[in-house]
Design an enzyme around this catalytic site. Structure first.
Site, short mmCIF file in Angstrom:
data_model
loop_
_atom_site.label_atom_id
_atom_site.label_comp_id
_atom_site.label_asym_id
_atom_site.label_seq_id
_atom_site.Cartn_x
_atom_site.Cartn_y
_atom_site.Cartn_z
N MET A 179 0.98 -1.26 0.12
CA MET A 179 -0.10 0.00 0.12
C MET A 179 0.75 1.31 0.05
O MET A 179 1.23 1.91 -1.12
CB MET A 179 -0.93 0.00 1.25
CG MET A 179 -2.08 -1.06 1.25
SD MET A 179 -3.79 -0.60 1.67
CE MET A 179 -3.36 -0.54 3.60
N CYS A 180 1.55 1.83 1.10
CA CYS A 180 2.18 2.89 1.44
C CYS A 180 1.29 4.11 1.35
O CYS A 180 0.16 4.06 0.58
CB CYS A 180 3.02 3.12 0.27
SG CYS A 180 4.41 1.95 0.09
N GLY A 181 1.74 5.15 2.04
CA GLY A 181 0.68 6.16 2.32
C GLY A 181 1.89 7.49 1.83
O GLY A 181 3.13 7.42 2.35
N ARG A 191 -1.38 2.64 6.22
CA ARG A 191 -1.11 2.03 4.78
C ARG A 191 0.45 1.81 4.86
O ARG A 191 1.03 1.07 3.79
CB ARG A 191 -1.22 3.28 4.10
CG ARG A 191 -2.63 3.81 3.95
CD ARG A 191 -2.70 4.89 2.60
NE ARG A 191 -2.57 4.16 1.52
CZ ARG A 191 -3.28 3.70 0.75
NH1 ARG A 191 -4.52 3.75 1.10
NH2 ARG A 191 -3.03 3.22 -0.34
#
Lengths: 291, 226
Positions: free
Chosen positions: A1-3, A32
């Site tokens: 995901m990563c934010g 995330r």
């Protein structure tokens, strides 16, 4: 995901709040990406000095006499140090840093500082006292690792050129071939991380004469994969998504700021967000603001 | 009207309160401080009325049955995903895949919807007052997608029996999606949906799109179209 998050201030009155606002945005994106977190902040370019952000695995010993060794001012913040010197000394200082075993150069430029480490975003923010940072603009990232190991160097943002940095949500499929192509053109990529290749690609394009907008537009053709990029330069702030645009992105703009978040949650604490123009950036479209 | 506060009570308690309403209840609720949270007002199964005062994150009003949910703000990805019945009205914009895989009910988006609106819809009616993004109604199987504004690239790609009505420009049609005649029965459907969605538009201004039905069964001559 990563934010990913970004905040570009138009109103100078908000500069003292940049670190606090950006930290709240970053921490809200923890689920995330709980592996590591990082922030790049732009400030103080008017002092005529060059800043180099350096990271050390063993800061107690490695930073102890660093100021004397480099002949430059060194401000330590946890595992990082900001080395400040006159522009004419920058190349020599940089060479000395490179020569010291274990020290890692995270960024260089008139305004940029990068702080990134492994750990929960809240912990990383506390270690570097991020809420107290003032500045004109900044970007941040919470990482869920997919393409390379969970290490400090694998954390975002990545900086591959003076005052440039980039954060990324997604994954690139042609980063290995691009890394080789960039290597042949003399552009150094230090890690196995796909995002660093994207940062280096933009640096190369700009070295060839493109401005950031043109470099981002060229990237839409040359970078293959899923991505939402948020990039920073000395005076500018840009956003681009791939043509499929399956990675989430939401933006907000008021008279005081432009903000980016992977989710709207990241923006809810910003001043007057209820009155902001909020929209989802279009695929394969470059958005760019400059001071 | 009962007020539920996400920041004070937490999302879990807010949703549990709504989900505990017995069948036949027509209680009205107001959700304040949604703070862009995910999965607000999901899994409802009673004819209650819920008003969300602000913008939400992912999956707002997902899996809805019977309830009417009105969002006074914008919604994140997957709003009204897999809705079975009831009505969801979004005053602002909707992010990706609004109304995805939904079997029934009515989703009204008064602003714009982003990409993949109505992807794999299975019986829901969706009315978007503004524009929709690329790959909308991809593999849509049943129901109606009505768009008062423009549609992005590859509208209705690999479409089954869902019907698409667009008043504005269509950037491009996806594989197996073609324009079809707008007959009296379609005007009737449109009139009903526009009224239900509180949309002021003349049904005759719309164009209808549907499946050319070439990709239903594999035929080697059509391999290039997949």
């Amino acid at each position: 995901m990563c934010g990913i998050v970004g905040l570009f201030l138009k109103d100078r009155a908000l500069e003292a709040d940049l670190g606090r606002l950006l930290t709240d945005m970053l921490v809200s994106m923890s689920d995330r990406g709980p592996d590591s977190a990082g922030i790049a902040v732009y400030r103080g370019h008017e002092d005529g000095q060059v800043k180099l952000t350096v990271q050390a695995p063993d800061p107690d010993t490695q930073f102890e006499s660093l100021g004397e060794v480099l002949g430059a001012e060194v401000t330590r913040i946890d595992t990082h140090a900001i080395v400040t010197c006159a522009p004419e000394d920058a190349d020599a200082v940089r060479a000395k840093i490179r020569a010291i075993d274990g020290l890692r150069l995270m960024s260089a430029g008139d305004a940029i500082e990068i702080y990134k480490e492994v750990g929960l975003p809240k912990t990383v923010a506390e270690r570097f006292n991020l809420p107290t940072l003032r500045g004109t603009h900044g970007i941040g990232h919470t990482r869920m690792a997919t393409e390379s190991a969970v290490t400090t160097l694998g954390a975002h943002p990545f900086s591959t050129g003076s005052d440039q940095c980039l954060v990324h949500n997604g994954s690139l499929s042609n980063h290995n071939s691009l890394r080789r192509q960039l290597g042949r053109r003399g552009v150094e990529v230090e890690t196995e991380n796909d995002t660093e290749v994207a940062a280096a690609y933009l640096t190369w394009k700009m070295r060839e004469g493109a401005n950031l907008r043109e470099a981002l537009e060229a990237g839409i053709d040359d970078l293959d994969g899923f991505y939402t990029f948020v990039v920073g330069t000395r005076d500018g702030f840009g956003v681009v998504r791939d043509p499929i645009a399956c990675k989430p992105a939401v933006m907000a703009e008021t008279d005081q700021y432009v903000a980016f978040g992977s989710e709207y949650r990241a923006l809810v604490g910003l001043p007057d967000i209820d009155a902001a123009r909020v929209w989802e950036p279009e695929p394969a479209t470059v958005y760019f603001w400059e001071h | 009207m009962q007020t539920l506060d996400v920041s004070a009570q937490g999302l879990r308690e807010v949703n549990a309160t709504l989900q505990a309403e017995p069948g036949g209840s027509n209680q009205a609720f107001e959700i304040v401080n949604p703070l862009g949270s995910h999965a607000i007002a999901v899994g409802l199964d009673a004819p209650i009325e819920v008003t969300v005062k602000g913008s939400t994150g992912y999956y707002c009003a997902g899996m809805n049955q019977q309830a009417t949910v009105n969002v006074q703000g914008s919604v994140g990805p997957g709003a009204a995903e897999n809705m079975m019945s009831g009505k969801v009205v979004v005053d602002g914009d909707a992010s990706q895949y609004a109304g995805a895989t939904a079997h029934g009910g009515l989703l009204v988006i008064k602003g714009n919807a982003s990409s993949r609106c109505g992807i794999s819809m299975k019986g829901i009616d969706i009315v978007v007052h503004g524009n929709i993004g690329h790959m909308s109604a991809f593999m849509a199987q049943a129901g109606n997608l009505v768009v008062l504004g423009d549609a992005g690239d590859a509208l209705g790609d690999s479409l089954y029996e869902a019907q698409i009505f667009v008043r504005g420009e269509v950037k491009s049609l996806g594989a197996d999606c073609v324009e079809k005649d707008l007959r009296a029965e379609h005007l009737e459907t449109l009139t009903r949906l526009l009224a239900a969605a509180d949309a002021d538009a003349d049904p005759s201004e719309f164009r209808r799109y549907g499946s050319a039905r070439k990709l239903y069964n594999f035929d080697i001559d059509n391999a290039g179209a997949y």
